[in-house]
Design a protein around this motif. Structure first.
Motif, mmCIF file in Angstrom:
data_model
loop_
_atom_site.group_PDB
_atom_site.id
_atom_site.type_symbol
_atom_site.label_atom_id
_atom_site.label_comp_id
_atom_site.label_asym_id
_atom_site.label_seq_id
_atom_site.Cartn_x
_atom_site.Cartn_y
_atom_site.Cartn_z
ATOM 1 N N HIS A 23 0.814 -1.099 0.083
ATOM 2 C CA HIS A 23 0.003 0.162 -0.077
ATOM 3 C C HIS A 23 0.968 1.285 -0.078
ATOM 4 C CE1 HIS A 23 -2.187 -3.289 1.690
ATOM 5 N NE2 HIS A 23 -3.465 -2.718 1.266
ATOM 6 N N VAL A 24 1.013 1.919 -1.057
ATOM 7 C CA VAL A 24 2.174 2.893 -1.314
ATOM 8 C C VAL A 24 1.367 4.337 -1.702
ATOM 9 C CG1 VAL A 24 4.048 3.628 -2.567
ATOM 10 C CG2 VAL A 24 3.898 1.336 -1.884
ATOM 11 N N GLN A 25 1.709 5.399 -1.133
ATOM 12 C CA GLN A 25 1.244 6.754 -1.454
ATOM 13 C C GLN A 25 1.662 7.115 -2.838
ATOM 14 O OE1 GLN A 25 -1.676 7.818 0.081
ATOM 15 N NE2 GLN A 25 -1.546 5.832 1.128
ATOM 16 N N VAL A 26 0.902 7.437 -3.603
ATOM 17 C CA VAL A 26 1.330 8.239 -4.859
ATOM 18 C C VAL A 26 0.699 9.469 -5.225
ATOM 19 C CG1 VAL A 26 1.332 7.783 -7.538
ATOM 20 C CG2 VAL A 26 1.374 5.824 -6.111
ATOM 21 N N HIS A 27 1.869 10.410 -5.605
ATOM 22 C CA HIS A 27 1.491 11.707 -5.702
ATOM 23 C C HIS A 27 2.001 12.014 -7.136
ATOM 24 C CE1 HIS A 27 1.346 16.271 -4.482
ATOM 25 N NE2 HIS A 27 0.725 16.104 -5.434
ATOM 26 N N LEU A 28 1.085 12.222 -8.176
ATOM 27 C CA LEU A 28 1.490 12.348 -9.565
ATOM 28 C C LEU A 28 1.791 13.617 -10.010
ATOM 29 C CD1 LEU A 28 -1.564 10.585 -11.720
ATOM 30 C CD2 LEU A 28 0.570 9.744 -11.055
ATOM 31 N N GLY A 29 3.155 13.511 -11.071
ATOM 32 C CA GLY A 29 3.734 14.827 -11.279
ATOM 33 C C GLY A 29 2.936 15.719 -12.339
ATOM 34 N N ILE A 30 2.129 14.914 -13.027
ATOM 35 C CA ILE A 30 1.289 15.739 -14.066
ATOM 36 C C ILE A 30 -0.034 15.999 -13.408
ATOM 37 C CG2 ILE A 30 2.768 14.664 -15.885
ATOM 38 C CD1 ILE A 30 0.621 12.266 -16.624
ATOM 39 N N PRO A 31 -0.700 16.938 -13.916
ATOM 40 C CA PRO A 31 -1.941 17.207 -13.608
ATOM 41 C C PRO A 31 -3.262 16.411 -14.072
ATOM 42 C CG PRO A 31 -1.442 18.875 -14.945
ATOM 43 C CD PRO A 31 -0.154 17.920 -14.956
ATOM 44 N N GLY A 32 -4.335 16.365 -13.485
ATOM 45 C CA GLY A 32 -5.620 15.786 -14.006
ATOM 46 C C GLY A 32 -5.986 14.410 -13.156
ATOM 47 N N LEU A 33 -6.977 14.536 -12.575
ATOM 48 C CA LEU A 33 -7.607 13.394 -11.846
ATOM 49 C C LEU A 33 -7.732 12.051 -12.814
ATOM 50 C CD1 LEU A 33 -10.053 14.513 -9.207
ATOM 51 C CD2 LEU A 33 -7.924 13.170 -8.792
ATOM 52 N N HIS A 34 -8.210 12.382 -14.001
ATOM 53 C CA HIS A 34 -8.376 11.217 -15.006
ATOM 54 C C HIS A 34 -7.076 10.466 -15.424
ATOM 55 C CE1 HIS A 34 -7.038 14.728 -17.301
ATOM 56 N NE2 HIS A 34 -6.555 13.870 -18.324
ATOM 57 N N ASN A 35 -5.718 11.106 -14.843
ATOM 58 C CA ASN A 35 -4.489 10.419 -15.124
ATOM 59 C C ASN A 35 -4.393 9.375 -14.114
ATOM 60 O OD1 ASN A 35 -3.551 11.369 -17.681
ATOM 61 N ND2 ASN A 35 -2.992 13.260 -16.382
ATOM 62 N N VAL A 36 -5.260 9.208 -13.191
ATOM 63 C CA VAL A 36 -4.890 8.023 -12.293
ATOM 64 C C VAL A 36 -5.101 6.783 -12.895
ATOM 65 C CG1 VAL A 36 -6.043 6.741 -10.219
ATOM 66 C CG2 VAL A 36 -6.024 9.256 -10.335
ATOM 67 N N MET A 37 -6.084 6.553 -13.606
ATOM 68 C CA MET A 37 -6.043 5.346 -14.676
ATOM 69 C C MET A 37 -4.819 5.045 -15.473
ATOM 70 S SD MET A 37 -8.904 3.814 -13.534
ATOM 71 C CE MET A 37 -9.162 2.373 -14.745
ATOM 72 N N ASN A 38 -4.491 6.203 -16.168
ATOM 73 C CA ASN A 38 -3.316 6.108 -16.935
ATOM 74 C C ASN A 38 -2.032 5.558 -16.096
ATOM 75 O OD1 ASN A 38 -4.919 7.009 -19.283
ATOM 76 N ND2 ASN A 38 -4.397 9.119 -18.779
ATOM 77 N N ALA A 39 -1.967 6.166 -14.880
ATOM 78 C CA ALA A 39 -0.920 5.912 -14.093
ATOM 79 C C ALA A 39 -0.841 4.356 -13.565
ATOM 80 C CB ALA A 39 -0.735 6.693 -12.912
ATOM 81 N N LEU A 40 -2.133 3.895 -13.317
ATOM 82 C CA LEU A 40 -2.417 2.699 -13.079
ATOM 83 C C LEU A 40 -2.075 1.353 -13.970
ATOM 84 C CD1 LEU A 40 -5.748 2.654 -10.980
ATOM 85 C CD2 LEU A 40 -3.509 2.214 -10.022
ATOM 86 N N ALA A 41 -2.521 1.603 -15.410
ATOM 87 C CA ALA A 41 -2.078 0.863 -16.185
ATOM 88 C C ALA A 41 -0.467 0.712 -16.474
ATOM 89 C CB ALA A 41 -2.491 1.444 -17.714
ATOM 90 N N ALA A 42 0.214 2.045 -16.269
ATOM 91 C CA ALA A 42 1.587 2.064 -16.532
ATOM 92 C C ALA A 42 2.240 1.093 -15.462
ATOM 93 C CB ALA A 42 2.096 3.408 -16.694
ATOM 94 N N ALA A 43 1.847 1.448 -14.006
ATOM 95 C CA ALA A 43 2.093 0.736 -12.952
ATOM 96 C C ALA A 43 2.119 -0.501 -12.922
ATOM 97 C CB ALA A 43 1.613 1.364 -11.752
ATOM 98 N N THR A 44 0.899 -1.203 -13.646
ATOM 99 C CA THR A 44 0.638 -2.631 -13.505
ATOM 100 C C THR A 44 1.674 -3.275 -14.414
ATOM 101 O OG1 THR A 44 -1.695 -2.274 -13.354
ATOM 102 C CG2 THR A 44 -0.860 -4.447 -14.218
ATOM 103 N N VAL A 45 2.169 -2.652 -15.647
ATOM 104 C CA VAL A 45 3.073 -3.219 -16.310
ATOM 105 C C VAL A 45 4.759 -3.124 -15.665
ATOM 106 C CG1 VAL A 45 4.415 -2.896 -18.399
ATOM 107 C CG2 VAL A 45 1.802 -2.809 -18.487
ATOM 108 N N ALA A 46 4.973 -1.993 -15.074
ATOM 109 C CA ALA A 46 6.371 -1.908 -14.156
ATOM 110 C C ALA A 46 6.260 -2.927 -13.196
ATOM 111 C CB ALA A 46 6.310 -0.452 -13.938
ATOM 112 N N LEU A 47 5.316 -3.089 -12.354
ATOM 113 C CA LEU A 47 5.354 -4.184 -11.296
ATOM 114 C C LEU A 47 5.602 -5.357 -12.139
ATOM 115 C CD1 LEU A 47 2.351 -2.635 -9.411
ATOM 116 C CD2 LEU A 47 4.720 -2.661 -8.454
ATOM 117 N N HIS A 48 4.874 -5.794 -13.055
ATOM 118 C CA HIS A 48 5.070 -7.122 -13.480
ATOM 119 C C HIS A 48 6.369 -7.305 -14.167
ATOM 120 C CE1 HIS A 48 4.230 -10.451 -16.195
ATOM 121 N NE2 HIS A 48 4.935 -10.013 -17.205
ATOM 122 N N TYR A 49 7.069 -6.539 -14.689
ATOM 123 C CA TYR A 49 8.380 -6.367 -14.759
ATOM 124 C C TYR A 49 9.577 -6.226 -13.945
ATOM 125 C CZ TYR A 49 7.403 -6.940 -19.903
ATOM 126 O OH TYR A 49 6.960 -7.432 -20.948
ATOM 127 N N GLY A 50 9.177 -6.395 -12.402
ATOM 128 C CA GLY A 50 9.879 -6.452 -11.469
ATOM 129 C C GLY A 50 10.399 -5.149 -10.463
#
Length: 483
Positions: free
Chosen positions: A281-308
């Motif tokens: 459970h990690v706190q994230v504070h996006l560096g780019i604006p826009g609440l809608h970017n939460v989903m974009n960040a989640l998609a990118a995070a899912t892949v990054a986590l998968h690759y280690g």
């Protein structure tokens, strides 16, 4: 690019080689813009509506090009020419050959493909920033996501490349399938099925069909990363050849990567708790604006986590990523005469989903002292929405006015009646809601006058620029950025 000889390229693209000064030379890069030619380049001559690349073939040798890929032999050319029926199709075959050569070399190499009606380019930017911390990463500049842009980007892959982030867009059924044949993904992301290009596809179901081609185009046992909050995306799990990972906010489909406790700071930068399959459970504070970017960040995070990557490192990189491709929720301050205002430039393109997301970002924006600023929406037409385009524009206008914004300015065109009709539809919908100042103007010059007048009279003004490229709002953003 993995180096190839001119003869090898001719074989890869099924072309006829017209020898020049160095027919056996090694090709180190491929470009379609003559200004980007450098020693060792292959120049790809692509006929366009305004400019034909073949016109530049005789001179690119002077810049160091060793060969040109052409639809027809060009006279008075010293360098080798590879003649094909269609340079765009041949470009795709060459990109495919380059990828295959990289896969044959030592070292891990993965292609991460992504698509969706909104958020592709932002997710690509976030994903590239994450993956580049794990190894050399190639990703497109801007929105290079079609039959020309994707192959040109794929030709930047060389022997050291660890990841290729491939953005894949489509206006028609079958286009993403063609792109996956060029660059078959090891991992595929589907972000959202919206109504972008509704006029081309005819229905959201047909759009979902087109987006699903990235899943069916996965390599055997490839990974599908899917938006668990989108009912048009979730059925794609049945098409996946291998494992499926879900991301989302609602938790209805048991996402492996979940965002909770979502809020935003005064500059509309999202903050949330990132939950991972390992129980982090990690706190994230996006560096780019826009609440809608939460989903974009989640998609990118899912892949990054998968690759280690660790969840903590994901959070650090997402917080540090402050710049994305131009004209996408870019914040700046504009000063002209007595007027000074904050600009949210999201003018790269627009469809109803992205327009609403941008407007919600404008609504959430807070002044530095915590007060509510004077909020102005400067909106242009949305294209390719089909027979319901007037209704969809009016709906967005009502949505904007319903957010309680202070002023809405829609921008049409004296030269294009269609663009102006759509601007009028936006304004008409906004006027259905009382209490909001609404103007429809015929040029960006007149729009600028109104914005500067409003900003001069309201010290804390924030302006959102949002519209399809044809609306000309990106040109206004460029004008303001040069002040």
């Amino acid at each position: 690019m993995v180096p190839m000889s001119v003869e090898e390229i001719a074989r890869a693209v099924d072309g006829r080689l017209v020898p020049g000064s160095e027919p056996a030379a090694q090709v180190l890069s491929a470009v379609s813009d003559s200004r980007q030619v450098k020693p060792g380049s292959l120049f790809v001559a692509i006929p366009g509506e305004r400019v034909d690349g073949h016109d530049f073939v005789p001179r690119v040798g002077q810049q160091g090009a060793v060969a040109a890929l052409v639809n027809h032999e060009v006279p008075s050319t010293a360098i080798a020419q590879i003649v094909v029926d269609d340079t765009v199709s041949a470009l795709g075959r060459l990109a495919k050959a380059n990828i295959e050569r990289r896969r044959e070399l030592p070292g891990d190499f993965d292609i991460i493909g992504l698509t969706g009606s909104v958020g592709k380019t932002t997710t690509k930017d976030l994903l590239a920033s994450l993956m580049s911390t794990l190894g050399p990463t190639v990703a497109p500049i801007g929105s290079f996501n079609n039959e020309i842009g994707l192959p040109l980007t794929a030709l930047k892959i060389d022997a050291s490349t660890r990841f290729f982030v491939a953005e894949m867009g489509a206006n028609h059924i079958g286009e993403i399938a063609r792109l996956t044949r060029i660059a078959p993904p090891d991992t595929a992301i589907v972000l959202k099925v919206g109504v972008a290009h509704l006029g081309e596809f005819g229905s959201r179901e047909r759009i979902a069909q087109a987006k699903s081609e990235i899943v069916t185009g996965l390599l055997p046992n490839g990974l599908a990363v899917l938006n668990g909050d989108d009912d048009h995306v979730t059925p794609m799990a049945s098409l996946a050849p291998g494992k499926v990972l879900w991301f989302g906010k609602e938790g209805g489909h048991g996402p492996e990567v979940l965002a909770t406790d979502i809020t935003a700071d005064t500059d509309d930068h999202a903050q949330f708790t990132l939950h991972t399959p390992e129980g982090d459970h990690v706190q994230v504070h996006l560096g780019i604006p826009g609440l809608h970017n939460v989903m974009n960040a989640l998609a990118a995070a899912t892949v990054a986590l998968h690759y280690g990557m660790t969840a903590q490192r994901v959070a650090q990189v997402l917080a540090a990523q402050r710049t994305i491709s131009p004209h996408r929720m870019a914040l700046s301050t504009v000063s002209r005469g007595d007027a000074r205002f904050t600009l949210i430039d999201d003018s790269f393109n627009a469809n109803p989903d992205s327009m609403k997301a941008g407007l919600e970002g404008l609504k959430a924006f807070t002044a530095k002292d915590g007060s509510k600023p004077y909020r102005v929406a400067l909106l242009g037409a949305m294209l390719e929405l089909g027979p319901d385009e007037s209704r969809l524009h009016a709906e967005v206008g009502r949505f904007a006015a319903g957010l309680g914004l202070d002023a809405i300015i829609t921008v049409g065109s004296t030269a294009d009646p269609h663009l102006h009709d759509m601007a009028e539809a936006l304004a008409s919908g906004a006027r259905d809601v009382d209490g909001v100042s609404v103007d429809c103007v015929e040029s960006i010059d007149r729009a600028e006058e109104l914005v500067l007048d409003l900003a001069a009279n309201h010290p804390d003004t924030v302006v959102l620029l949002k519209g399809s490229h044809a609306s000309g709002l990106s040109a206004l953003a460029e004008r303001w950025s040069n002040d």
